[in-house]
Every structure is written in C-alpha cells, then in structure tokens.
Design a protein around this motif. Structure first.
Motif, PDB file in Angstrom:
ATOM      1  N   VAL A 159      78.848  52.675  75.786  1.00 15.69           N
ATOM      2  CA  VAL A 159      79.679  53.847  76.056  1.00 15.69           C
ATOM      3  C   VAL A 159      79.182  54.560  77.303  1.00 15.69           C
ATOM      4  O   VAL A 159      77.966  54.667  77.525  1.00 15.69           O
ATOM      5  CB  VAL A 159      79.661  54.825  74.858  1.00 15.69           C
ATOM      6  N   VAL A 160      80.088  55.035  78.131  1.00 13.13           N
ATOM      7  CA  VAL A 160      79.731  55.854  79.284  1.00 13.13           C
ATOM      8  C   VAL A 160      80.451  57.187  79.149  1.00 13.13           C
ATOM      9  O   VAL A 160      81.652  57.238  78.841  1.00 13.13           O
ATOM     10  CB  VAL A 160      80.082  55.166  80.616  1.00 13.13           C
ATOM     11  N   THR A 161      79.708  58.277  79.337  1.00 11.32           N
ATOM     12  CA  THR A 161      80.262  59.624  79.215  1.00 11.32           C
ATOM     13  C   THR A 161      80.369  60.242  80.598  1.00 11.32           C
ATOM     14  O   THR A 161      79.418  60.209  81.376  1.00 11.32           O
ATOM     15  CB  THR A 161      79.380  60.501  78.315  1.00 11.32           C
ATOM     16  N   VAL A 162      81.512  60.790  80.899  1.00  9.88           N
ATOM     17  CA  VAL A 162      81.819  61.309  82.237  1.00  9.88           C
ATOM     18  C   VAL A 162      82.257  62.759  82.145  1.00  9.88           C
ATOM     19  O   VAL A 162      83.020  63.135  81.258  1.00  9.88           O
ATOM     20  CB  VAL A 162      82.949  60.470  82.891  1.00  9.88           C
ATOM     21  N   ARG A 163      81.738  63.579  83.075  1.00 15.73           N
ATOM     22  CA  ARG A 163      82.252  64.940  83.232  1.00 15.73           C
ATOM     23  C   ARG A 163      83.172  64.936  84.450  1.00 15.73           C
ATOM     24  O   ARG A 163      82.757  64.547  85.549  1.00 15.73           O
ATOM     25  CB  ARG A 163      81.142  65.963  83.418  1.00 15.73           C
ATOM     26  N   PHE A 164      84.403  65.347  84.255  1.00 14.67           N
ATOM     27  CA  PHE A 164      85.391  65.302  85.323  1.00 14.67           C
ATOM     28  C   PHE A 164      85.426  66.630  86.057  1.00 14.67           C
ATOM     29  O   PHE A 164      85.990  67.623  85.589  1.00 14.67           O
ATOM     30  CB  PHE A 164      86.774  64.946  84.751  1.00 14.67           C
ATOM     31  N   GLU A 165      84.783  66.633  87.240  1.00 16.86           N
ATOM     32  CA  GLU A 165      84.735  67.806  88.095  1.00 16.86           C
ATOM     33  C   GLU A 165      84.297  67.371  89.482  1.00 16.86           C
ATOM     34  O   GLU A 165      83.710  66.301  89.656  1.00 16.86           O
ATOM     35  CB  GLU A 165      83.758  68.850  87.539  1.00 16.86           C
ATOM     36  N   THR A 166      84.599  68.175  90.464  1.00 19.64           N
ATOM     37  CA  THR A 166      84.136  67.946  91.835  1.00 19.64           C
ATOM     38  C   THR A 166      83.652  69.271  92.388  1.00 19.64           C
ATOM     39  O   THR A 166      83.746  70.318  91.726  1.00 19.64           O
ATOM     40  CB  THR A 166      85.266  67.398  92.727  1.00 19.64           C
ATOM     41  N   ALA A 167      83.154  69.228  93.613  1.00 17.26           N
ATOM     42  CA  ALA A 167      82.638  70.449  94.230  1.00 17.26           C
ATOM     43  C   ALA A 167      83.711  71.525  94.337  1.00 17.26           C
ATOM     44  O   ALA A 167      83.409  72.721  94.310  1.00 17.26           O
ATOM     45  CB  ALA A 167      82.077  70.127  95.615  1.00 17.26           C
ATOM     46  N   GLU A 168      84.959  71.120  94.451  1.00 22.48           N
ATOM     47  CA  GLU A 168      86.049  72.072  94.661  1.00 22.48           C
ATOM     48  C   GLU A 168      86.693  72.537  93.367  1.00 22.48           C
ATOM     49  O   GLU A 168      87.586  73.380  93.379  1.00 22.48           O
ATOM     50  CB  GLU A 168      87.123  71.456  95.564  1.00 22.48           C
ATOM     51  N   SER A 169      86.269  71.983  92.228  1.00 25.86           N
ATOM     52  CA  SER A 169      86.909  72.324  90.956  1.00 25.86           C
ATOM     53  C   SER A 169      85.976  73.186  90.113  1.00 25.86           C
ATOM     54  O   SER A 169      84.774  73.261  90.385  1.00 25.86           O
ATOM     55  CB  SER A 169      87.254  71.041  90.190  1.00 25.86           C
ATOM     56  N   PRO A 170      86.501  73.825  89.070  1.00 26.39           N
ATOM     57  CA  PRO A 170      85.607  74.486  88.113  1.00 26.39           C
ATOM     58  C   PRO A 170      84.911  73.449  87.249  1.00 26.39           C
ATOM     59  O   PRO A 170      85.231  72.255  87.314  1.00 26.39           O
ATOM     60  CB  PRO A 170      86.572  75.339  87.276  1.00 26.39           C
ATOM     61  N   ALA A 171      83.942  73.899  86.455  1.00 26.32           N
ATOM     62  CA  ALA A 171      83.266  72.986  85.542  1.00 26.32           C
ATOM     63  C   ALA A 171      84.301  72.288  84.675  1.00 26.32           C
ATOM     64  O   ALA A 171      85.184  72.928  84.098  1.00 26.32           O
ATOM     65  CB  ALA A 171      82.276  73.751  84.677  1.00 26.32           C
ATOM     66  N   GLY A 172      84.195  70.952  84.619  1.00 27.96           N
ATOM     67  CA  GLY A 172      85.262  70.178  84.004  1.00 27.96           C
ATOM     68  C   GLY A 172      84.946  69.643  82.631  1.00 27.96           C
ATOM     69  O   GLY A 172      83.835  69.791  82.116  1.00 27.96           O
ATOM     70  N   PRO A 173      85.935  68.998  82.009  1.00 30.00           N
ATOM     71  CA  PRO A 173      85.778  68.464  80.657  1.00 30.00           C
ATOM     72  C   PRO A 173      84.944  67.185  80.640  1.00 30.00           C
ATOM     73  O   PRO A 173      84.773  66.523  81.661  1.00 30.00           O
ATOM     74  CB  PRO A 173      87.219  68.168  80.232  1.00 30.00           C
ATOM     75  N   VAL A 174      84.431  66.853  79.467  1.00 31.63           N
ATOM     76  CA  VAL A 174      83.633  65.653  79.263  1.00 31.63           C
ATOM     77  C   VAL A 174      84.434  64.663  78.415  1.00 31.63           C
ATOM     78  O   VAL A 174      85.023  65.045  77.393  1.00 31.63           O
ATOM     79  CB  VAL A 174      82.295  65.991  78.578  1.00 31.63           C
ATOM     80  N   ARG A 175      84.443  63.403  78.851  1.00 37.79           N
ATOM     81  CA  ARG A 175      85.146  62.349  78.120  1.00 37.79           C
ATOM     82  C   ARG A 175      84.245  61.120  78.040  1.00 37.79           C
ATOM     83  O   ARG A 175      83.435  60.881  78.939  1.00 37.79           O
ATOM     84  CB  ARG A 175      86.455  61.965  78.818  1.00 37.79           C
ATOM     85  N   SER A 176      84.402  60.337  76.983  1.00 33.31           N
ATOM     86  CA  SER A 176      83.624  59.105  76.824  1.00 33.31           C
ATOM     87  C   SER A 176      84.564  57.899  76.822  1.00 33.31           C
ATOM     88  O   SER A 176      85.692  57.972  76.319  1.00 33.31           O
ATOM     89  CB  SER A 176      82.826  59.143  75.517  1.00 33.31           C
TER      90      SER A 176
END
Length: 455
Positions: A400-417
């Motif tokens: 399983v790989v867990t990813v937080r979806f965000e970039t420098a230009e976005s707010p803190a993003g959600p986490v998905r696996s």
C-alpha cells in the motif's frame, strides 16, 4: 585585506527541509527531517522545528527518530532543491559577476563588482537586506541568512550569527573583536580532531589561539594547518571570490528507478561509467591518480570508497578495474539506488607504463537494467494520480502507498491510500530548467546526504 566590508556570504536556511515545507503545506511549522529514512540512514538537513529536539545534520536517522519521533522523515527530492538553487544563483549573478557557489544552498558574492554607489556599511547593509527579500521572492518563500565582511572568513562567520533569516554586517576594523570570544571551532578546518589537540594545549577560544606563536601552532597541528590557523585567528584572509573553479575531479553517476541487486549488473554499470569518465579525461588532456566509487543504498545511506595509483592514468580499463575492486568491499545485498565513478588528483600528463604492460582497453558492456513490476515509493517523493492530481508519498509498505494530495500552491490536502501497483498513480516528473537538456542523464550537482568527511 579589504578596506571595506565587500564580501557577502548567503546561506539558505535549513535548505532541503525548508523546500519540503514550502512544497508541502501540511508540514509548515512542523518538524521535518530530510535524508536517509532507513535504519542505516543519516540526516542531511533538519528543520528548525526538529532542531529544537536535538536533531542535526550527520546524525543517524535512528537517533533522530528517537529524539523526534513525530517528525516527517523524507528521502529528499533533488529536482526541487536544484530548481530553488538555480533561482538563487541566477539572482546573485544578476547583481555581481563574481559569485562563488559553495554548494546548492550557499555562495560568496563580491560586492566590489556590484552596482553600488559606495561600499560603506549603511550602503552594503541596505543592499544585503534588499537581496534577502529578493531571494525569498525568487524561491517562493525560502529565507536566507547573510553575512558581510572584509573577507570570506568573516562573511561566513557573520552569516551564522543570526540564523535563521538574519543579517550581520561586520564593520572594517572590528573583526578581531568579534572573533576573540568565539570557540576555535568557528575557524574553517577546525574539526573535532584539531579541537581536541588545541584543548590539550589549553586553547579553547580564538583569543587564546591568537596568543600562540606560529612555531607552536605548527608543532601542534602541522605546518599547513598551523599557518592557516595563525592567520585566521588574526582575521587575516585575502582569498578572492572566484566565479569559476578549476575542476578538481571528473565523475559520472546514475540513479536508478528500481534498486539494483545483481552484482554483475553493478559491475557492468561501473565499467561503463569508468569508460565515460576516462573518455572525458582524455578529451580534456587530463589524467588522475585517485579513483572513487559512490554507492547509495536502498535506505539512502551513501558510501564511498577510493584508491590511489602511484601515477596518473586516463585508461578506461584501469579506472574500471579499480572501481570494480572497490565495489567488492561493500555490502550491497539490500539494494543500490545510485552508482558513480570519479577520478581526482588531476594532472595534465600520463605516466606511460615503463615495462609495456598497460592494460588493454575494455569493450564497454551492453547493459539492460531489469524492469521490476514493484515500484519504489520513497517518503516525500512527488507523485500524480489521474483522478486526484499531484501529491506526495506519505508512506508505503505491505503493498500500500499513502499519498497526501497537495502542492505548494494549495492548502493542506487530503490523504488517500492505494495499491502500490495502482496504474493510476505514478511518479511526477518535473519540467527541465531553461536551457537544460532533458535527455542529459548527468547531474553534476547531486546533493550528498551522508555525514561530512571526518577531519
């Protein structure tokens, strides 16, 4: 010595960690540690939030985790550091033609060549303050500590005095007053071994070092080092800012998408790299005595081994044979993500074999790096998902790989696996820098994350 404070030293604050915090909104204001994330890894950079807990560069990752278990431990992203460094160095070169980079995150600037009305302290102070602001703008939020003095030594010392995000200008004539109370380790080249020798002689501060004559210093630490200490203890440093340095080594290295475990494949890769290095030496009419290999293991621990010949060579076969011999001494059973070969101790001549027994040049082997179905997801690496967009690897394991979806230009993003082999998830590849050849595999500025070489 210069009559004015006209040498500027700029040092980006906690550079690798600061870039990660800039690009990952959820990590801003939190402890971040960049380096090897495995059991044998070492810390390359710790954010100031992590330093509060005693985490520092060159510390083992194991110890860093014990001191600050709630930190984000990331394996590093060279492309992001390279891009930020490129922006800063380009800015510095726009204000002075004499810029001497020391690494990705620091450089000297000669203000005598800058477009300034004068070099008085108020003028250079205002200039340096404005420059710090321009660095923050060019890097989209990074801060720099700056020192200005009458020499490289003083400028470097000054930049360390008000970290992070500080500015110190040392007026001409006050250098010794500044240095005397400081510990001798403030002097470049004074590491643990020299500190201990001086301590045994009762020398702890620069003022105490200044009171020792040259002959005694030579007796304590040797002729070359003693002479250097004698002069720097008196703030005597006339080294110029040099925009272009003479090449001290020629090297080739490669980073691989999947960890290498086949020893024969590693030997073939080193042989090919040795051929490229030797070819470059011959192209420029150079040769070298010291052959070095660099091996980065699966956990980001970086090892190097070297050997020195009696006379310089530009032979592909000789460099390759020595590189393979050096590899034999290393345990690579856990996997290798980077291999490199370098030659240093350069000369502009080659010692011909007096007995006519020069090694025959090897034919470079055909190499096919095996494709592994299982992909590697390093903590912190940039990824992109076809549905969720760009993000970064929070962690992975057990398929399983867990990813937080965000970039420098976005707010803190959600986490998905996701499943590690999810076809919708892939590594994000950054665009090339202006003027950069995207097909060129050579990365001369690959940052190191191993501890500094012991004194």
């Amino acid at each position: 010595m210069r009559a004015h404070a006209s040498v500027l030293h700029l040092d980006l604050d906690a550079f690798f960690a600061a870039v990660e915090q800039r690009d990952k909104p959820s990590l801003r204001g939190k402890p971040v540690v960049v380096g090897g994330v495995g059991g044998r890894g070492v810390v390359s950079t710790a954010s100031y939030e992590a330093r509060v807990y005693g985490v520092r560069s060159a510390m083992s990752t194991r110890e860093a985790r014990s001191r600050c278990p709630h930190a984000a431990f990331l394996s590093g992203r060279f492309h992001a550091y390279r891009d930020a460094s490129h922006a800063v160095m380009s800015l510095l070169r726009s204000v002075s033609p004499l810029v001497e980079p020391l690494s990705l995150d620091e450089a000297f600037v000669d203000l005598e060549r800058a477009d300034l009305p004068d070099l008085e302290v108020p003028t250079v102070t205002a200039f340096a303050e404005e420059l710090r602001g321009r660095v923050t703008e060019a890097t989209r939020g990074l801060t720099a500590s700056v020192g200005v003095g009458t020499s490289k030594f003083i400028a470097k010392v000054a930049s360390d005095l008000d970290k992070p995000d500080g500015l110190v200008v040392v007026p001409p004539g006050t250098e010794q007053e500044l240095l005397r109370p400081m510990h001798v380790s403030v002097i470049p080249g004074v590491g643990p071994a020299t500190v201990e020798r001086l301590r045994r002689a009762g020398i702890h501060t620069v003022a105490e070092l200044e009171s020792v004559d040259l002959d005694e210093l030579v007796r304590l630490v040797g002729k070359a080092h003693g002479s250097g200490l004698f002069h720097l203890a008196r703030a005597l440093d006339d080294r110029p800012v040099v925009a272009e340095r003479e090449a001290k080594s020629v090297s080739v290295e490669g980073t691989y998408d999947t960890d290498l475990t086949d020893r024969r494949l590693m030997e073939a890769l080193l042989t090919r790299q040795a051929g490229e290095v030797a070819g470059r030496l011959r192209k420029h009419g150079l040769s070298g005595r010291t052959v070095t290999i660099k091996v980065r293991l699966h956990d980001f621990t970086t090892l190097s081994r070297s050997t020195t010949l009696a006379s310089p060579t530009d032979s592909s076969a000789t460099v390759a044979r020595l590189a393979r011999t050096l590899l034999a001494d290393l345990d690579t059973s856990g996997g290798v993500r980077l291999l490199g070969v370098g030659v240093s101790g350069l000369a502009d001549w080659v010692q011909e074999d007096l007995f006519g027994e020069a090694e025959a040049e090897e034919e470079l082997p055909a190499i096919e790096i095996p494709h592994h179905s299982r992909r590697t997801w390093a903590p912190g690496m940039d990824v992109v998902h076809t549905d969720h967009g760009r993000g970064w690897v929070w962690g992975s394991g057990r398929g399983v790989v867990t990813v937080r979806f965000e970039t420098a230009e976005s707010p803190a993003g959600p986490v998905r696996s996701f499943a590690e082999d999810d076809p919708a998830l892939s590594a994000w590849v950054p665009p090339p820098l202006p003027g950069e050849d995207p097909e060129d595999p050579e990365d001369p500025e690959e940052p190191l994350v191993e501890p500094p070489t012991p004194e």
